[in-house]
Write an enzyme that holds these catalytic residues in place. Structure first.
Site, PDB file in Angstrom:
ATOM      1  N   TRP A 107     -12.023  -3.934   3.163  1.00 11.21           N
ATOM      2  CA  TRP A 107     -10.659  -3.910   2.605  1.00 11.21           C
ATOM      3  C   TRP A 107      -9.856  -5.096   3.083  1.00 11.21           C
ATOM      4  O   TRP A 107      -9.096  -5.685   2.306  1.00 11.21           O
ATOM      5  CB  TRP A 107      -9.994  -2.560   2.888  1.00 11.21           C
ATOM      6  CG  TRP A 107     -10.711  -1.510   2.101  1.00 11.21           C
ATOM      7  CD1 TRP A 107     -11.553  -0.554   2.580  1.00 11.21           C
ATOM      8  CD2 TRP A 107     -10.738  -1.386   0.658  1.00 11.21           C
ATOM      9  NE1 TRP A 107     -12.089   0.163   1.532  1.00 11.21           N
ATOM     10  CE2 TRP A 107     -11.609  -0.318   0.350  1.00 11.21           C
ATOM     11  CE3 TRP A 107     -10.117  -2.066  -0.386  1.00 11.21           C
ATOM     12  CZ2 TRP A 107     -11.874   0.080  -0.967  1.00 11.21           C
ATOM     13  CZ3 TRP A 107     -10.372  -1.670  -1.698  1.00 11.21           C
ATOM     14  CH2 TRP A 107     -11.229  -0.611  -1.974  1.00 11.21           C
ATOM     15  N   ASP A 177      -2.072  -2.438   6.275  1.00 13.74           N
ATOM     16  CA  ASP A 177      -2.654  -1.567   5.247  1.00 13.74           C
ATOM     17  C   ASP A 177      -3.109  -0.282   5.940  1.00 13.74           C
ATOM     18  O   ASP A 177      -4.096  -0.276   6.673  1.00 13.74           O
ATOM     19  CB  ASP A 177      -3.848  -2.288   4.603  1.00 13.74           C
ATOM     20  CG  ASP A 177      -4.591  -1.413   3.595  1.00 13.74           C
ATOM     21  OD1 ASP A 177      -4.180  -0.256   3.366  1.00 13.74           O
ATOM     22  OD2 ASP A 177      -5.589  -1.902   3.025  1.00 13.74           O
ATOM     23  N   LYS A 201      -5.380   9.456  -0.444  1.00 18.22           N
ATOM     24  CA  LYS A 201      -6.203   9.986   0.657  1.00 18.22           C
ATOM     25  C   LYS A 201      -5.391  11.074   1.353  1.00 18.22           C
ATOM     26  O   LYS A 201      -5.526  12.242   1.006  1.00 18.22           O
ATOM     27  CB  LYS A 201      -6.652   8.863   1.578  1.00 18.22           C
ATOM     28  CG  LYS A 201      -7.581   7.885   0.810  1.00 18.22           C
ATOM     29  CD  LYS A 201      -7.704   6.583   1.473  1.00 18.22           C
ATOM     30  CE  LYS A 201      -8.170   5.443   0.592  1.00 18.22           C
ATOM     31  NZ  LYS A 201      -9.357   5.662  -0.200  1.00 18.22           N
TER      32      LYS A 201
HETATM   33  N1  PMP Z   1      -7.148  -0.471   1.448  1.00 22.03           N
HETATM   34  C1  PMP Z   1      -7.949   0.487   1.946  1.00 22.03           C
HETATM   35  C2  PMP Z   1      -8.098   0.606   3.438  1.00 22.03           C
HETATM   36  C3  PMP Z   1      -8.608   1.374   1.078  1.00 22.03           C
HETATM   37  O1  PMP Z   1      -9.405   2.322   1.575  1.00 22.03           O
HETATM   38  C4  PMP Z   1      -8.433   1.237  -0.317  1.00 22.03           C
HETATM   39  C5  PMP Z   1      -9.096   2.170  -1.306  1.00 22.03           C
HETATM   40  N2  PMP Z   1     -10.107   2.928  -0.870  1.00 22.03           N
HETATM   41  C6  PMP Z   1      -7.614   0.203  -0.781  1.00 22.03           C
HETATM   42  C7  PMP Z   1      -6.975  -0.614   0.128  1.00 22.03           C
HETATM   43  C8  PMP Z   1      -7.407  -0.009  -2.244  1.00 22.03           C
HETATM   44  O2  PMP Z   1      -6.616   1.014  -2.728  1.00 22.03           O
HETATM   45  P1  PMP Z   1      -6.411   1.325  -4.272  1.00 22.03           P
HETATM   46  O3  PMP Z   1      -7.700   1.851  -4.781  1.00 22.03           O
HETATM   47  O4  PMP Z   1      -5.285   2.319  -4.245  1.00 22.03           O
HETATM   48  O5  PMP Z   1      -6.018   0.061  -4.946  1.00 22.03           O
END
Ligand code: PMP
Length: 366
Positions: A107, A177, A201
């Site tokens: 991520w 994040d 989540k």
């Molecule tokens: N950051 C993290 C730590 C994630 O786990 C995720 C999605 N699993 C995201 C960003 C991206 O999020 P989204 O699918 O809401 O765009």
């Protein structure tokens, strides 16, 4: 009704009382004769839901007055772009700004790719050397002079590493994040300039990201951005500049309302530690069979990853667990292995069931 233990990484299991309340009032919300997803987002009934969802974020985290809370479409992925677009200050010669970023997993890598489009990104930690299985010592993390902000990923959902303490970046804004450990433990919001998270989540279903942003960051936003892409558009309008993702926000209010009744972030942390102890405990008790690739000092209590002796056994494990009422245990396709995502709404009994199953499976197949 047969609800199973759902270990999916997100969208994921949500608190049953939140789902039941939504079900009970789905067709006729508060005697209006319509569903909450059918009514105007400008109605007083929806407005109360919207403001309560925001207030819950503020109450749970104790968000100081000089921060705004926003609910934005586009998921956390849009934030990977909006943050540098708004906060990496362009220099007078038109060139981009600069940030520090800790490359801690899949991520952070996505956040890095988007930030690079807007300026210079210094990697003050690069975990790719260790296959993203460890994190730096927060106390020793360098901060480059003059950067616009430092970006961290508090919990890597795929790799299973989680910061236990955050670095002190002094006057340099810290942007984090928290998608996969949002509202799972207390954090001192005043140490961060921005906290952001996809909702799907710990906070509710997919469809919104939650952004907590200090006022001076909002003041930094350039004036030449398209309206939706500027925080300065959303913040003063309480995320009602355009039609917000009303159903998601309604479910955020239900989910966080449930959390508050459980005892808030202290209760969330206690349950998370109990679940993690059970699952890591099962690994340790069968260490000749299960291995956890993650450095012990930064193992996540939200996304727990492990390996079995072979990929065939991993497949068999996931299939047999499903037959026992436990789904979503396959590791992310990019890394393989097994993963249990144990967010706030996963009952401790779910972790206990998994830990027991792990013990039996190891005995039978080890
Ligand atoms: N950051 C993290 C730590 C994630 O786990 C995720 C999605 N699993 C995201 C960003 C991206 O999020 P989204 O699918 O809401 O765009």
């Amino acid at each position: 009704m047969n609800r199973i233990f759902n270990f999916s990484a997100g969208p994921c299991t949500l608190p049953l009382p939140a789902l039941e309340e939504a079900q009970a009032e789905f067709l006729d919300f508060q005697g209006t004769g319509m569903s909450v997803i059918e009514m105007s987002h400008r109605s007083k009934e929806y407005d109360a839901v919207h403001m309560e969802a925001m207030d819950l974020v503020r109450r749970l985290y104790g968000v100081p007055e000089n921060y705004k809370i926003m609910f934005l479409g586009g998921g956390a992925t849009l934030q990977f772009a909006m943050l540098p677009m708004n906060l990496m200050n362009k220099k007078s010669d038109g060139s981009g700004g600069s940030i520090d970023l800790t490359l801690t997993g899949a991520w952070a890598k996505k956040a890095l790719a988007d930030a690079k489009l807007f300026g210079t990104v210094n990697l003050t930690f690069d975990g790719s050397d260790s296959n993203f299985m460890t994190l730096p010592d927060p106390a020793g993390l360098p901060v480059t002079d003059g950067v616009d902000y430092v970006h961290l990923t508090s919990n890597e959902t795929i790799g299973g590493v989680q910061w236990q303490e955050f670095p002190d970046t002094g006057d340099t804004p810290l942007v984090c994040d928290m998608s996969s450990d949002f509202v799972s433990r207390k954090v001192d919001v005043s140490k961060f300039a921005v906290i952001y998270a996809g909702a799907q989540k710990n906070a509710g279903p997919a469809g919104a990201s939650i952004v907590i942003m200090r006022d001076d960051m909002i003041e930094r936003c350039p004036t030449d951005l398209p309206a939706y892409l500027s925080y300065a558009t959303h913040a003063p309008k309480d995320s009602m500049y355009n039609t917000p993702p009303v159903f998601t926000i309604y479910m955020i209010a239900k989910t966080l309302g449930w959390l508050e009744k459980q005892g808030g972030l202290d209760a969330a942390k206690k349950m998370a530690d109990q679940r993690a102890e059970l699952i890591y405990g099962a690994m340790n008790a069968n260490s000749e069979f299960y291995s956890c690739p993650v450095d012990a000092k930064c193992r996540s209590n939200m996304n727990i990853v492990w390996r079995l002796p072979s990929e065939d056994l991993e497949k068999q494990f996931v299939a047999e667990a499903l037959a026992e009422g436990m789904s979503g245990l396959k590791g992310h396709r990019s890394v393989g292995g097994c993963r249990a995502s144990v967010y706030n709404a996963m009952p401790v009994d779910g972790a206990k069931a998994l830990a027991d199953f792990m013990g039996e499976f190891a005995k039978k197949n080890g």
